[in-house]
Motif scaffolding. Structure first.
Motif, PDB file in Angstrom:
ATOM      1  N   SER A   1       0.821  -1.215   0.000  1.00  0.00           N
ATOM      2  CA  SER A   1       0.000   0.000   0.000  1.00  0.00           C
ATOM      3  C   SER A   1       0.854   1.263   0.000  1.00  0.00           C
ATOM      4  O   SER A   1       0.521   2.237  -0.663  1.00  0.00           O
ATOM      5  N   GLY A   2       1.949   1.265   0.718  1.00  0.00           N
ATOM      6  CA  GLY A   2       2.780   2.467   0.785  1.00  0.00           C
ATOM      7  C   GLY A   2       3.998   2.404  -0.096  1.00  0.00           C
ATOM      8  O   GLY A   2       4.512   3.421  -0.562  1.00  0.00           O
ATOM      9  N   SER A   3       4.493   1.188  -0.345  1.00  0.00           N
ATOM     10  CA  SER A   3       5.703   1.002  -1.142  1.00  0.00           C
ATOM     11  C   SER A   3       5.535  -0.207  -2.053  1.00  0.00           C
ATOM     12  O   SER A   3       4.958  -1.221  -1.653  1.00  0.00           O
ATOM     13  N   LYS A   4       6.061  -0.118  -3.264  1.00  0.00           N
ATOM     14  CA  LYS A   4       5.957  -1.219  -4.220  1.00  0.00           C
ATOM     15  C   LYS A   4       7.034  -2.285  -4.029  1.00  0.00           C
ATOM     16  O   LYS A   4       7.027  -3.302  -4.728  1.00  0.00           O
ATOM     17  N   SER A   5       7.939  -2.063  -3.096  1.00  0.00           N
ATOM     18  CA  SER A   5       9.071  -2.987  -2.929  1.00  0.00           C
ATOM     19  C   SER A   5       8.985  -3.809  -1.650  1.00  0.00           C
ATOM     20  O   SER A   5       9.966  -4.436  -1.251  1.00  0.00           O
ATOM     21  N   VAL A   6       7.826  -3.827  -1.020  1.00  0.00           N
ATOM     22  CA  VAL A   6       7.684  -4.528   0.261  1.00  0.00           C
ATOM     23  C   VAL A   6       7.479  -6.021   0.082  1.00  0.00           C
ATOM     24  O   VAL A   6       8.015  -6.845   0.827  1.00  0.00           O
ATOM     25  N   SER A   7       6.711  -6.407  -0.916  1.00  0.00           N
ATOM     26  CA  SER A   7       6.299  -7.799  -1.056  1.00  0.00           C
ATOM     27  C   SER A   7       7.357  -8.652  -1.740  1.00  0.00           C
ATOM     28  O   SER A   7       8.083  -8.201  -2.633  1.00  0.00           O
ATOM     29  N   GLY A   8       7.400  -9.911  -1.326  1.00  0.00           N
ATOM     30  CA  GLY A   8       8.206 -10.923  -1.988  1.00  0.00           C
ATOM     31  C   GLY A   8       7.280 -11.975  -2.570  1.00  0.00           C
ATOM     32  O   GLY A   8       6.109 -11.718  -2.802  1.00  0.00           O
ATOM     33  N   GLY A   9       7.770 -13.175  -2.784  1.00  0.00           N
ATOM     34  CA  GLY A   9       6.941 -14.239  -3.342  1.00  0.00           C
ATOM     35  C   GLY A   9       7.087 -14.326  -4.854  1.00  0.00           C
ATOM     36  O   GLY A   9       7.678 -13.451  -5.503  1.00  0.00           O
TER      37      GLY A   9
END
Length: 335
Positions: free
Chosen positions: A195-203
């Protein structure tokens, strides 16, 4: 003459009030039926019934709590006004009673999603229905306008005929953004709804260039024949849709070429008039051709995301040229 009298008697019986064996008029004991639910703004809920009703506001309950301000009834429509604003995209459950003119009571329990007046323009932009291994089933959305995605719903099928659906969370987006909806989560801690940053998620297939969103449960796409659609909310209006198939009409006369599993979905899509078909119907030849797609040979629009609601908007890219989270490739797979 005998036939005429028979038809006349049949018409009189069918149009008359119900009577018992003694010829006495039977009382109306049938409660009203709820036919439609609609939100008109962030404080108003309208309910359409099969007959005029009055609202028993003493029975009203909602979760989360919505305080009643007023209500009015006109014809078969009941309009309920809340003093609280709904939270965009939030699921609400409401229970209450209504009565018809004969005093017959209907108790109902409904769900709806909070009104979102700032929904962005979005289209389905890329998907891989034959995903596998490190390239699981995924759908990409392209954002063409500023807004918040809260409550928008992605269906595998249509809102009336589907195998599963996912409601998008609250996410502020801008024109040119990509949203990757990961349909086959593995429950890993790094699978985070961004929601705040596009680089938070992995997978698997996560991208630092796009907003990564993960489905709540396993939602496999329907192989070579299926339909993906996007709605304003689970009970709202359709935004976009893409049918895909590797079949032809001659494969099944009964289902106009479709499989039994997809036929009802396609029939509803034909009724909604958001895809160009043939003579009022959508046949497999009108859908996006899916033969040859794999986990790395995705189906996508062109690099400028052309949207004319036709199969010619789409193509299969060569092996390895899937582009989730980036501008689509214009290269076309050649068998």
């Amino acid at each position: 003459m005998i036939l005429f009298l028979f038809l006349l008697i049949s018409m009189l019986i069918s149009c008359s009030e119900p009577f018992n064996n003694n010829g006495d008029l039977l009382p109306d004991l049938k409660p009203p039926e709820l036919n439609k639910i609609e939100l008109t703004d962030n404080r108003t809920l309208t309910l359409d019934f099969s007959e005029p009703v009055s609202f028993d506001d003493s029975t009203f309950f909602s979760e989360p709590d919505l305080s009643l301000e007023s209500w009015d009834s006109a014809g078969n429509r009941l309009t309920i006004h809340f003093s609280d604003e709904q939270i965009p995209g939030k699921m609400y459950k409401c229970r209450s009673d209504v009565l018809d003119e004969k005093g017959n009571r209907l108790s109902f329990l409904i769900r709806f999603y909070g009104w979102n007046q700032n929904l962005p323009d979005m289209i389905i932009n890329e998907f891989n229905p034959e995903g596998s291994g490190n390239n699981p089933d995924t759908v990409e959305l392209y954002v063409a306008g500023e807004g918040n995605t809260a409550g928008a719903a992605l269906f595998l099928g249509t809102s009336k005929h589907f195998t599963s659906y996912f409601v998008l969370p609250s996410l502020e987006v801008s024109p040119g953004d990509f949203i990757i909806v990961h349909l086959r989560p593995e429950g890993l801690p790094e699978e985070i709804n961004e929601s705040g940053s596009k680089s938070v998620s992995g997978g698997k297939l996560a991208s630092d260039l796009a907003w990564d969103i993960w489905a709540d449960e396993d939602m496999p796409l329907s192989g070579s024949n299926g339909l993906i659609s996007l709605y304003t909310n689970p009970f709202g209006s359709i935004i976009d849709a893409v049918p895909y198939s590797n079949r032809v009409t001659a494969d099944s006369e009964e289902y106009r070429g479709w499989t039994a599993a997809t036929f009802d979905m396609i029939e509803e899509l034909s009724f909604l008039e958001v895809w160009n078909g043939t003579d009022g119907f959508i046949r497999p030849e009108d859908a996006v051709y899916s033969e040859g797609t794999t986990g790395t040979r995705s189906i996508c629009r062109d690099s400028v995301s052309t949207d004319s609601d036709m199969r010619t908007d789409w193509h299969i890219v060569p092996t390895g040229e899937k582009s989730f989270g980036e501008v689509n490739s214009d290269n076309v797979y050649a068998p």
